[in-house]
Design a protein around this motif. Sequence first.
Motif, PDB file in Angstrom:
ATOM      1  N   MET A 195       0.829  -1.167   0.000  1.00 18.89           N
ATOM      2  CA  MET A 195       0.000   0.000   0.000  1.00 18.89           C
ATOM      3  C   MET A 195       0.882   1.241   0.000  1.00 18.89           C
ATOM      4  O   MET A 195       2.000   1.192   0.459  1.00 18.89           O
ATOM      5  N   SER A 196       0.284   2.295  -0.470  1.00 14.81           N
ATOM      6  CA  SER A 196       1.057   3.529  -0.525  1.00 14.81           C
ATOM      7  C   SER A 196       0.576   4.499   0.532  1.00 14.81           C
ATOM      8  O   SER A 196      -0.590   4.540   0.903  1.00 14.81           O
ATOM      9  N   ALA A 197       1.519   5.235   0.997  1.00 12.84           N
ATOM     10  CA  ALA A 197       1.196   6.244   2.007  1.00 12.84           C
ATOM     11  C   ALA A 197       0.989   7.577   1.309  1.00 12.84           C
ATOM     12  O   ALA A 197       1.804   8.009   0.507  1.00 12.84           O
ATOM     13  N   VAL A 198      -0.093   8.215   1.578  1.00 10.62           N
ATOM     14  CA  VAL A 198      -0.403   9.511   0.978  1.00 10.62           C
ATOM     15  C   VAL A 198      -0.111  10.575   2.023  1.00 10.62           C
ATOM     16  O   VAL A 198      -0.615  10.516   3.137  1.00 10.62           O
ATOM     17  N   HIS A 199       0.708  11.527   1.622  1.00 13.50           N
ATOM     18  CA  HIS A 199       1.042  12.615   2.533  1.00 13.50           C
ATOM     19  C   HIS A 199       0.161  13.815   2.216  1.00 13.50           C
ATOM     20  O   HIS A 199       0.079  14.251   1.076  1.00 13.50           O
ATOM     21  N   HIS A 200      -0.486  14.303   3.200  1.00 12.80           N
ATOM     22  CA  HIS A 200      -1.335  15.467   3.023  1.00 12.80           C
ATOM     23  C   HIS A 200      -0.673  16.666   3.683  1.00 12.80           C
ATOM     24  O   HIS A 200      -1.044  17.074   4.774  1.00 12.80           O
ATOM     25  N   GLU A 201       0.351  17.203   2.996  1.00 14.63           N
ATOM     26  CA  GLU A 201       0.998  18.406   3.514  1.00 14.63           C
ATOM     27  C   GLU A 201       0.311  19.604   2.895  1.00 14.63           C
ATOM     28  O   GLU A 201       0.036  19.646   1.705  1.00 14.63           O
ATOM     29  N   GLN A 202       0.064  20.578   3.733  1.00 16.01           N
ATOM     30  CA  GLN A 202      -0.571  21.771   3.218  1.00 16.01           C
ATOM     31  C   GLN A 202       0.482  22.726   2.698  1.00 16.01           C
ATOM     32  O   GLN A 202       1.532  22.904   3.303  1.00 16.01           O
ATOM     33  N   MET A 203       0.157  23.334   1.553  1.00 19.86           N
ATOM     34  CA  MET A 203       1.056  24.337   0.967  1.00 19.86           C
ATOM     35  C   MET A 203       0.956  25.600   1.815  1.00 19.86           C
ATOM     36  O   MET A 203      -0.137  25.999   2.213  1.00 19.86           O
ATOM     37  N   PRO A 204       2.091  26.227   2.046  1.00 22.47           N
ATOM     38  CA  PRO A 204       2.039  27.474   2.819  1.00 22.47           C
ATOM     39  C   PRO A 204       1.172  28.498   2.087  1.00 22.47           C
ATOM     40  O   PRO A 204       1.295  28.709   0.886  1.00 22.47           O
ATOM     41  N   ARG A 205       0.277  29.129   2.806  1.00 20.05           N
ATOM     42  CA  ARG A 205      -0.692  30.010   2.185  1.00 20.05           C
ATOM     43  C   ARG A 205      -0.108  31.348   1.754  1.00 20.05           C
ATOM     44  O   ARG A 205      -0.526  31.891   0.731  1.00 20.05           O
ATOM     45  N   LEU A 206       0.791  31.908   2.490  1.00 15.45           N
ATOM     46  CA  LEU A 206       1.310  33.244   2.167  1.00 15.45           C
ATOM     47  C   LEU A 206       1.983  33.286   0.786  1.00 15.45           C
ATOM     48  O   LEU A 206       1.638  34.152  -0.028  1.00 15.45           O
ATOM     49  N   PRO A 207       2.907  32.377   0.458  1.00 12.93           N
ATOM     50  CA  PRO A 207       3.497  32.414  -0.883  1.00 12.93           C
ATOM     51  C   PRO A 207       2.452  32.182  -1.992  1.00 12.93           C
ATOM     52  O   PRO A 207       2.523  32.790  -3.056  1.00 12.93           O
ATOM     53  N   LEU A 208       1.469  31.329  -1.731  1.00 13.31           N
ATOM     54  CA  LEU A 208       0.426  31.069  -2.713  1.00 13.31           C
ATOM     55  C   LEU A 208      -0.391  32.330  -2.975  1.00 13.31           C
ATOM     56  O   LEU A 208      -0.638  32.704  -4.114  1.00 13.31           O
TER      57      LEU A 208
END
Length: 159
Positions: A1-14
């Motif tokens: 099985m694969s592990a899915v990483h749910h990292e959030q993108m930093p909002r300020l640069p976006l």
Amino acid sequence: MSAVHHEQMPRLPLYAAISLVLASILMVGGQRIGVLGAPPAAEPRQATATLSQDLRFFDQPDGGVRVVVAGGDERLIPTASGGFVRGVLRSLVRERRSMGLGPEQAFRVTEWSDGAVTIQDLATGRTLNLNAFGPTNRQDFLALIAPAGSPALSAGAAA
């Protein structure tokens, strides 16, 4: 099985990147539709023409260029010289061809009272200030419009 990483993108640069793109689009759009003011126009030329000739150019079989001055005077640019003149003409003729225009109209070379020398394509209306290319190249065009036997003609031929 694969592990899915749910990292959030930093909002300020976006948000900064999105704001930059939107600001660019709004500024370009505002400029195009006239909401934003246009840059100031260049001041019109205050100088007067001191010498002006309409010229027609014809390629020769040996690679030279025959120059016909309005009024019938002819000059020849030999194969081994006139590289700058040839380059300028090549770019102007390329523009004519892209607009579907032929060689019917002449080119006008003018010396102005403020010392500027220009070439104007009478077919397209495009004008080039030849002073921007240095005194030697400016002189090459002056030699084409100078009366036969004048110092400008002999100086241009020597260059």
